[in-house]
Scaffold this motif. Structure first.
Motif, PDB file in Angstrom:
ATOM      1  N   PRO A  21     -50.235  -6.648  35.522  1.00 40.63           N
ATOM      2  CA  PRO A  21     -50.408  -6.869  36.962  1.00 40.63           C
ATOM      3  C   PRO A  21     -49.460  -6.058  37.842  1.00 40.63           C
ATOM      4  O   PRO A  21     -49.706  -5.929  39.036  1.00 40.63           O
ATOM      5  CB  PRO A  21     -50.128  -8.374  37.116  1.00 40.63           C
ATOM      6  N   ASN A  22     -48.392  -5.524  37.269  1.00 40.29           N
ATOM      7  CA  ASN A  22     -47.421  -4.781  38.079  1.00 40.29           C
ATOM      8  C   ASN A  22     -47.554  -3.278  37.902  1.00 40.29           C
ATOM      9  O   ASN A  22     -46.571  -2.537  38.032  1.00 40.29           O
ATOM     10  CB  ASN A  22     -46.004  -5.215  37.714  1.00 40.29           C
ATOM     11  N   ASN A  23     -48.770  -2.813  37.632  1.00 38.23           N
ATOM     12  CA  ASN A  23     -48.935  -1.402  37.287  1.00 38.23           C
ATOM     13  C   ASN A  23     -48.846  -0.460  38.485  1.00 38.23           C
ATOM     14  O   ASN A  23     -49.051   0.748  38.345  1.00 38.23           O
ATOM     15  CB  ASN A  23     -50.241  -1.172  36.520  1.00 38.23           C
ATOM     16  N   ASP A  24     -48.513  -0.993  39.653  1.00 40.93           N
ATOM     17  CA  ASP A  24     -48.269  -0.114  40.800  1.00 40.93           C
ATOM     18  C   ASP A  24     -46.815   0.362  40.848  1.00 40.93           C
ATOM     19  O   ASP A  24     -46.441   1.120  41.745  1.00 40.93           O
ATOM     20  CB  ASP A  24     -48.638  -0.805  42.109  1.00 40.93           C
ATOM     21  N   ALA A  25     -46.007  -0.068  39.874  1.00 42.19           N
ATOM     22  CA  ALA A  25     -44.584   0.254  39.869  1.00 42.19           C
ATOM     23  C   ALA A  25     -44.285   1.415  38.922  1.00 42.19           C
ATOM     24  O   ALA A  25     -44.937   1.591  37.891  1.00 42.19           O
ATOM     25  CB  ALA A  25     -43.762  -0.959  39.463  1.00 42.19           C
ATOM     26  N   LEU A  65     -40.131   2.475  42.225  1.00 42.58           N
ATOM     27  CA  LEU A  65     -40.993   2.935  43.310  1.00 42.58           C
ATOM     28  C   LEU A  65     -42.358   2.269  43.201  1.00 42.58           C
ATOM     29  O   LEU A  65     -42.833   1.976  42.093  1.00 42.58           O
ATOM     30  CB  LEU A  65     -41.171   4.455  43.244  1.00 42.58           C
ATOM     31  N   ARG A  66     -42.973   2.042  44.351  1.00 43.13           N
ATOM     32  CA  ARG A  66     -44.364   1.568  44.398  1.00 43.13           C
ATOM     33  C   ARG A  66     -45.122   2.493  45.355  1.00 43.13           C
ATOM     34  O   ARG A  66     -45.241   2.204  46.544  1.00 43.13           O
ATOM     35  CB  ARG A  66     -44.427   0.103  44.838  1.00 43.13           C
ATOM     36  N   ALA A 112     -49.955   3.318  39.262  1.00 44.76           N
ATOM     37  CA  ALA A 112     -49.135   4.534  39.349  1.00 44.76           C
ATOM     38  C   ALA A 112     -48.740   4.972  37.950  1.00 44.76           C
ATOM     39  O   ALA A 112     -48.279   4.155  37.152  1.00 44.76           O
ATOM     40  CB  ALA A 112     -47.889   4.274  40.195  1.00 44.76           C
ATOM     41  N   ALA A 113     -48.919   6.268  37.647  1.00 41.91           N
ATOM     42  CA  ALA A 113     -48.670   6.711  36.261  1.00 41.91           C
ATOM     43  C   ALA A 113     -48.509   8.223  36.194  1.00 41.91           C
ATOM     44  O   ALA A 113     -48.884   8.955  37.107  1.00 41.91           O
ATOM     45  CB  ALA A 113     -49.828   6.279  35.360  1.00 41.91           C
TER      46      ALA A 113
END
Length: 497
Positions: free
Chosen positions: A410-414, A429-430, A437-438
């Motif tokens: 669920p926190n894959n925007d970080a 960072l987000r 973000a990857a």
């Protein structure tokens, strides 16, 4: 008047309300009517990609269902929602994810028949025709619409944009001088593109389900690793013409798929991981090679691997040890198991100097932690907690940070920036909250870091690698990866093979 029993009325209503069900045989007929002209007899591909379970393994059935219903923008894939019912589309999806009734084959004759020369290299200019620094170009794979963009890494402006084959996989590879870039698609198409002249040179279909490819350090050979059929295919790097295929068969005769193939420049060799047998192979390309594999017995099956900085050792996955194994390429012996919990993604692992010693760090795809190893003792130095399991990790010789995503969960925007000396998370960072973000890659000098936001309405975001300020945001449709020419041909510290 005859009365119909109430129970019978209920039964009749249930029969009338029963949803339409399309059998696999009926779905096969639908495929022949609507899909075969583009996707080929036996689903092997044609103008459209192959539609075999192996080719679709990274696409969820719901996504396939949506593509059939809505079509795919910027492609020849039409929408069928106006002519097929929901049940028919469901039946087609089930059919596509079923193994073919007759196991598909792909022979040397098939490879040769697929070979296409698209430009005469001898007639092209031998120097860059675009004015940008050829070592600071970026090749960006835009997975959402199956395109490739070529970016000037100084101005971050687009030099070229062209359609790729379906689902490029394994990361593009480069000729030693950086002029040519080689792509592999999931359904086996290999392409070579001239970065000096911004034009496609040749393509060939080397298999039906391809893992990745490698280019020899002398620029003569391309080696392709296939799941289907389980083999290696050797191509001439100049025009992708077939040289030979090498069956992935173990010493005891067991057939295998190929997990990964990479080049080891100081060794003048390709190194190959086999998925279904406990062997690693080394194939020398020095001199006039015969490409007979040197078989190295592994302690366990190999799914992927990374090299140590001197290319003597492989750090490879190990299912049995639930972590990894170390293989000495000089002696051909398995050295030890290494403690790497959480399904390490070793192909994205990186190394750097901490103090005066080399360390290796890898993300884990099922646990929120980064594992850091001492490359002398093979001991686990630290497990760095993250906000979720990660997939990609990158750095640069001139950067104090290792950038790692938390791709899964669920926190894959970080994105975490780990201090390479203290081994602590220094920044998080987000870039686009709520969006995945990857995959970071640096400019050749390490001054800027380019990050992907994997979303239909995603972007390529350029950061100043020192101040962490955003420099530019380029809208893109799922830019899955971007690759800097100089970093790749130099096999630079902090990037991957």
């Amino acid at each position: 008047m005859r009365l119909i029993p109430f129970a019978l009325l209920i039964l009749c209503g249930a029969v009338q309300a029963a949803p339409e069900v399309v059998s696999l045989d009926q779905a096969g007929v639908l495929y022949e009517q609507h899909c075969q002209s583009c996707h080929g007899v036996n689903r092997l591909g044609g103008a459209g990609p192959a539609l075999l379970p192996e080719s679709l393994s990274r696409i969820k059935p719901d996504e396939a269902r949506a593509v059939i219903h809505n079509g795919r923008p910027a492609s020849q894939m039409a929408a069928f929602g106006d002519r097929l019912s929901s049940a028919q589309i469901d039946g087609l999806v089930s059919y596509l994810y079923q193994p073919a009734a007759t196991p598909p084959t792909w022979s040397d004759d098939d490879i040769r028949a697929s070979h296409r020369i698209l430009a005469d290299v001898a007639a092209l200019q031998s120097t860059p025709q675009h004015g940008a620094d050829p070592l600071n170009l970026f090749v960006v794979v835009e997975a959402g619409n199956h395109h490739v963009r070529i970016l000037d890494g100084d101005r971050f402006e687009e030099l070229a944009n062209f359609q790729s084959h379906f689902a490029l996989h394994g990361g593009p590879k480069f000729s030693p001088d950086g002029r040519f870039v080689y792509f592999a698609s999931r359904d086996g198409w290999i392409s070579v593109y001239d970065l000096h002249n911004l034009t496609m040179i040749a393509e060939v279909r080397a298999g039906l389900n391809t893992r990745n490819l490698a280019v020899s350090n002398d620029g003569r050979w391309v080696l392709v690793g296939n799941y289907l059929p389980g083999n290696l295919v050797l191509l001439d790097a100049r025009d992708l013409s077939l040289v030979k295929h090498i069956p992935a068969v173990a010493a005891d005769g067991t057939q295998s798929r190929v997990s990964a193939v990479y080049t080891a420049p100081p060794r003048d060799s390709f190194v190959v991981a086999l998925k279904d047998v406990k062997e690693a192979w080394e194939l020398s390309y020095a001199g006039e090679p015969d490409f007979q594999p040197r078989r190295i017995e592994a302690a366990d099956f190999l799914d992927d691997f990374s090299f140590t900085p001197d290319y003597r050792y492989l750090l490879a996955t190990s299912r049995k040890a639930l972590g990894g194994q170390v293989i000495d390429l000089d002696t051909g012996k398995a050295v030890t198991d290494i403690p790497l919990p959480g399904m390490p993604h070793l192909g994205s692992g990186i190394y750097w100097k901490r103090g005066g010693d080399w360390v290796f760090a890898t993300p884990n795809v099922s646990k929120g932690l980064i594992s850091v190893l001492d490359l002398q003792s093979w001991k686990l130095i630290k497990e760095i907690p993250t906000e979720g399991p990660g997939f990609f990790m990158r750095s640069h010789l001139n950067s104090p940070y290792a950038w790692t995503d938390v791709f899964f969960g669920p926190n894959n925007d970080a994105v975490h920036l780990i201090d390479k000396q203290t081994l602590e998370v220094a920044h998080t960072l987000r870039p686009m909250p709520g969006k995945n973000a990857a995959h970071v890659e640096f400019t050749n000098d390490g001054r800027y870091a380019l990050l992907s936001v994997w979303d239909t309405d995603g972007a390529l975001i350029v950061y100043d690698a020192k101040t962490l300020e955003e420099v530019k945001r380029i809208p893109m449709n799922t830019p899955s990866g971007k690759y800097n020419v100089g970093n790749k041909i130099e096999f630079a510290e902090g990037t991957s093979h």
